[in-house]
Design a protein around this motif. Sequence first.
Motif, PDB file in Angstrom:
ATOM      1  N   LEU A  66       0.828  -1.207   0.000  1.00 46.12           N
ATOM      2  CA  LEU A  66       0.000   0.000   0.000  1.00 46.12           C
ATOM      3  C   LEU A  66       0.863   1.257   0.000  1.00 46.12           C
ATOM      4  O   LEU A  66       0.556   2.225  -0.706  1.00 46.12           O
ATOM      5  N   PHE A  67       1.941   1.262   0.779  1.00 48.08           N
ATOM      6  CA  PHE A  67       2.829   2.419   0.798  1.00 48.08           C
ATOM      7  C   PHE A  67       3.553   2.600  -0.537  1.00 48.08           C
ATOM      8  O   PHE A  67       3.666   3.714  -1.046  1.00 48.08           O
ATOM      9  N   GLU A  68       4.028   1.505  -1.102  1.00 43.92           N
ATOM     10  CA  GLU A  68       4.766   1.597  -2.359  1.00 43.92           C
ATOM     11  C   GLU A  68       3.869   1.991  -3.536  1.00 43.92           C
ATOM     12  O   GLU A  68       4.355   2.520  -4.529  1.00 43.92           O
ATOM     13  N   ASN A  69       2.579   1.729  -3.432  1.00 40.72           N
ATOM     14  CA  ASN A  69       1.658   1.984  -4.539  1.00 40.72           C
ATOM     15  C   ASN A  69       0.600   3.025  -4.220  1.00 40.72           C
ATOM     16  O   ASN A  69      -0.428   3.090  -4.886  1.00 40.72           O
ATOM     17  N   HIS A  70       0.849   3.844  -3.212  1.00 44.77           N
ATOM     18  CA  HIS A  70      -0.174   4.797  -2.770  1.00 44.77           C
ATOM     19  C   HIS A  70      -0.586   5.770  -3.873  1.00 44.77           C
ATOM     20  O   HIS A  70      -1.745   6.158  -3.952  1.00 44.77           O
ATOM     21  N   GLU A  71       0.314   6.137  -4.742  1.00 44.58           N
ATOM     22  CA  GLU A  71      -0.045   7.077  -5.811  1.00 44.58           C
ATOM     23  C   GLU A  71      -0.931   6.417  -6.865  1.00 44.58           C
ATOM     24  O   GLU A  71      -1.813   7.063  -7.424  1.00 44.58           O
ATOM     25  N   ASN A  72      -0.711   5.134  -7.120  1.00 47.20           N
ATOM     26  CA  ASN A  72      -1.531   4.414  -8.109  1.00 47.20           C
ATOM     27  C   ASN A  72      -2.980   4.264  -7.654  1.00 47.20           C
ATOM     28  O   ASN A  72      -3.887   4.197  -8.481  1.00 47.20           O
ATOM     29  N   TYR A  73      -3.170   4.185  -6.347  1.00 38.93           N
ATOM     30  CA  TYR A  73      -4.508   3.925  -5.811  1.00 38.93           C
ATOM     31  C   TYR A  73      -5.100   5.104  -5.056  1.00 38.93           C
ATOM     32  O   TYR A  73      -6.191   5.012  -4.505  1.00 38.93           O
ATOM     33  N   ASN A  74      -4.372   6.199  -4.984  1.00 43.14           N
ATOM     34  CA  ASN A  74      -4.865   7.404  -4.309  1.00 43.14           C
ATOM     35  C   ASN A  74      -5.244   7.118  -2.847  1.00 43.14           C
ATOM     36  O   ASN A  74      -6.337   7.446  -2.383  1.00 43.14           O
ATOM     37  N   ILE A  75      -4.324   6.508  -2.131  1.00 41.96           N
ATOM     38  CA  ILE A  75      -4.564   6.129  -0.740  1.00 41.96           C
ATOM     39  C   ILE A  75      -4.357   7.334   0.170  1.00 41.96           C
ATOM     40  O   ILE A  75      -3.350   8.027   0.084  1.00 41.96           O
ATOM     41  N   ASP A  76      -5.311   7.561   1.056  1.00 42.65           N
ATOM     42  CA  ASP A  76      -5.237   8.664   2.011  1.00 42.65           C
ATOM     43  C   ASP A  76      -4.571   8.170   3.298  1.00 42.65           C
ATOM     44  O   ASP A  76      -5.197   7.509   4.122  1.00 42.65           O
ATOM     45  N   PHE A  77      -3.285   8.478   3.452  1.00 38.33           N
ATOM     46  CA  PHE A  77      -2.546   8.047   4.642  1.00 38.33           C
ATOM     47  C   PHE A  77      -2.836   8.918   5.852  1.00 38.33           C
ATOM     48  O   PHE A  77      -2.405   8.615   6.951  1.00 38.33           O
ATOM     49  N   ASN A  78      -3.546   9.995   5.669  1.00 43.38           N
ATOM     50  CA  ASN A  78      -3.843  10.897   6.777  1.00 43.38           C
ATOM     51  C   ASN A  78      -5.215  10.677   7.386  1.00 43.38           C
ATOM     52  O   ASN A  78      -5.602  11.402   8.287  1.00 43.38           O
ATOM     53  N   SER A  79      -5.944   9.686   6.897  1.00 44.39           N
ATOM     54  CA  SER A  79      -7.281   9.469   7.453  1.00 44.39           C
ATOM     55  C   SER A  79      -7.147   8.953   8.883  1.00 44.39           C
ATOM     56  O   SER A  79      -6.251   8.180   9.214  1.00 44.39           O
ATOM     57  N   LYS A  80      -8.041   9.411   9.725  1.00 46.23           N
ATOM     58  CA  LYS A  80      -8.027   9.035  11.142  1.00 46.23           C
ATOM     59  C   LYS A  80      -9.281   8.264  11.486  1.00 46.23           C
ATOM     60  O   LYS A  80     -10.352   8.516  10.933  1.00 46.23           O
TER      61      LYS A  80
END
Length: 86
Positions: A66-80
């Motif tokens: 998920l970290f390596e591909n966060h841009e491909n999947y538009n992952i929100d790492f700041n969600s709480k």
Amino acid sequence: FNPFFFSLWEFGCDSLFISCYHNHLDIVKLLLNDKNRFDINHYDYEWQTLLHYACQNGSFDVVKFLFENHENYNIDFNSKDKNEVT
């Protein structure tokens, strides 16, 4: 019969959440290829995302993916979650 599976399903978790929790990286990759079916930033009743589930259970392979591909999947790492935990 796995009661854990049904409790996850009841609270808004789908096969993608369950796969992240159990570190099933191949299934996660397969499911994420269907971007119209799964929302990568979907959250459960406690506002926890796929990343929360993977981290909580020590699913290192999934977290790394998920970290390596966060841009491909538009992952929100700041969600709480509801306790303000990222």
